[in-house]
Design an enzyme around this catalytic site. Structure first.
Site, PDB file in Angstrom:
ATOM      1  N   CYS A 133       1.219  -1.451  -0.236  1.00 55.75           N
ATOM      2  CA  CYS A 133      -0.324   0.079   0.100  1.00 55.75           C
ATOM      3  C   CYS A 133       1.273   1.587   0.342  1.00 55.75           C
ATOM      4  O   CYS A 133       0.124   2.265  -0.002  1.00 55.75           O
ATOM      5  CB  CYS A 133      -0.865   0.393   0.996  1.00 55.75           C
ATOM      6  SG  CYS A 133      -2.176  -1.847   1.365  1.00 55.75           S
ATOM      7  N   HIS A 166      -3.002   7.687   3.876  1.00 57.82           N
ATOM      8  CA  HIS A 166      -3.161   6.544   3.018  1.00 57.82           C
ATOM      9  C   HIS A 166      -5.226   5.519   3.892  1.00 57.82           C
ATOM     10  O   HIS A 166      -5.074   5.803   5.111  1.00 57.82           O
ATOM     11  CB  HIS A 166      -2.918   5.371   3.216  1.00 57.82           C
ATOM     12  CG  HIS A 166      -2.776   3.902   3.326  1.00 57.82           C
ATOM     13  ND1 HIS A 166      -3.368   3.425   1.689  1.00 57.82           N
ATOM     14  CD2 HIS A 166      -3.150   2.261   3.888  1.00 57.82           C
ATOM     15  CE1 HIS A 166      -3.644   1.799   1.457  1.00 57.82           C
ATOM     16  NE2 HIS A 166      -3.918   1.131   2.965  1.00 57.82           N
ATOM     17  N   ASN A 182      -9.869   0.301   1.244  1.00 59.39           N
ATOM     18  CA  ASN A 182      -8.396   0.443   0.660  1.00 59.39           C
ATOM     19  C   ASN A 182      -7.846  -0.578  -0.302  1.00 59.39           C
ATOM     20  O   ASN A 182      -8.644  -1.419  -1.143  1.00 59.39           O
ATOM     21  CB  ASN A 182      -8.568  -0.311   1.300  1.00 59.39           C
ATOM     22  CG  ASN A 182      -6.601  -0.144   1.544  1.00 59.39           C
ATOM     23  OD1 ASN A 182      -6.221   0.149   1.085  1.00 59.39           O
ATOM     24  ND2 ASN A 182      -5.841  -1.209   2.840  1.00 59.39           N
TER      25      ASN A 182
END
Ligand code: ACO
Length: 332
Positions: free
Chosen positions: A114, A259, A289
């Site tokens: 990520c 994030h 996500n």
């Protein structure tokens, strides 16, 4: 000394297909109240048949090129941050270059889960230092749905698919300022935590033989509680380091984009940094996500929607499996 860098254009692309909390209620033993209170996520976008990391990257790249007023032929380097490339060989970057109709460039994938976008951005910054005339396409894309077990309720509610792209070049004196000046990137990893968030199956450490069906290890596996605690600590710490390094007080950060993993992590990091909620950009509610794509999609949307304005100082932060984490300071 690092050569100054500009982000000249931004773009993003998400699949049309929506997977809502109501859809998930029909698939696994979960409910909207649990998902919303634990994560803030209401829906995610899921790649349709034929939509892949390369095809989504291509769309995001075309938008970023248009935003920069550039043609694909001008690009010198193509970087794709992803853990879900269309194949192990060839790389997504080679296939993306082909889709863009260009050959003979440096094209490579970057693996930092990520945090991929910031790892790719820092790589672009290094290329610009070596080659001040470089014009670099950085895309960060994940089709996480290809590695999600939709019978595992602890995972399938969290993730979605998407792509973001940025065009990075050097900055000459008197140059057009582009979208933003890249002031700094900080990166960090902690491999001792490698087992807390994994996709192992199909790797050389967990190979498959012909005829075998996929095991649980083919999909994202995670110790959610430990990831949560580490993510909050790591993103807070690396943002504080960035702000201290540049003498930036929290009041000077106009927009903070962490994030987009889940709203509770975002709120916890925001509270520890003492950032007012109205300066924190979020879109996790509608995309979930999206792994490497999360922060670049958010950045692109924040610019497009006017949330980020000219002269704004913008702080980004990422966190992902590995563990990997980073922060980035941009001046618009
Ligand atoms: N629906 C309903 N119940 C669920 C679901 C679900 N989708 N998923 C798990 N549960 C249950 C569990 O089975 C457990 O039940 P039990 O008590 O009977 O055993 C209960 O809910 C509590 O489970 P926990 O895992 O303790 O729930 P928690 O409050 O920790 O929330 C969550 C789970 C949302 C995953 C949280 O730990 C978290 O946010 N972790 C960070 C995860 C993340 O965002 N990772 C990605 C960041 S890094 C990256 O992007 C790669």
């Amino acid at each position: 000394m690092t050569t100054p860098c500009i982000i000249r254009g931004l773009g993003h692309c998400v699949p049309e297909t929506r997977l809502t909390n109501a859809d998930l209620e029909r698939m696994v033993d979960t409910n909207d109240e649990w998902i919303t209170s634990r994560t803030g996520i209401k829906e995610r976008r899921i790649a349709a048949k034929g939509e892949t990391t390369v095809s989504l990257s291509h769309q995001a790249a075309l938008r970023a090129l248009a935003d920069a007023g550039m043609q694909a032929e001008e690009l010198t380097h193509i970087l794709v941050a992803t853990f879900t490339a269309d194949s192990y060989i060839p790389s997504a970057a080679c296939m993306l270059a082909d889709r863009l109709g260009i050959k003979g460039r440096t094209a490579m994938d970057i693996s930092a889960a990520c945090s991929g976008f910031l790892f790719a951005l820092e790589t672009a910054r290094a290329f610009v230092s070596l080659h001040p005339q470089a014009k670099i396409l950085v895309t960060a894309t994940d089709v996480v749905s290809s590695r999600v077990d939709y019978s595992d309720r602890s995972i399938c509610v969290l993730f979605g698919d998407g792509a973001g792209a940025a065009i990075v070049t050097g900055e000459a004196p008197g140059d057009h300022p582009g979208r933003a000046r890249l002031l700094d990137v900080l990166l960090a990893t902690d491999g001792s935590a490698h087992d807390l968030l994994t996709v192992k199956g199909g790797g050389s450490g967990a190979p498959y033989k012909p005829g075998e069906t996929v095991r649980r290890d083919f999909f994202v596996e995670m110790n959610g509680r430990e990831v949560y605690k580490y993510a909050v600590r790591a993103m807070t710490g690396i943002c504080q380091t960035m702000m201290a390094k540049h003498g930036v007080a929290k009041e000077q950060v106009d927009v903070f984009i962490p994030h987009q993993a889940n709203l509770r992590i975002i709120d916890a990091v925001g509270a520890r940094l003492d950032m007012p909620a109205e300066r924190i950009f979020t879109n996790v509610q509608k995309y979930g996500n999206t792994s490497a794509a999360s922060v670049i999609i958010a950045l692109s949307e924040a610019v497009e929607s006017g949330f980020i304005k000219d002269t704004n100082l913008v702080l980004l932060s990422t966190f992902g499996g590995g563990f990997t984490y980073g922060s980035c300071l941009l001046r618009f």
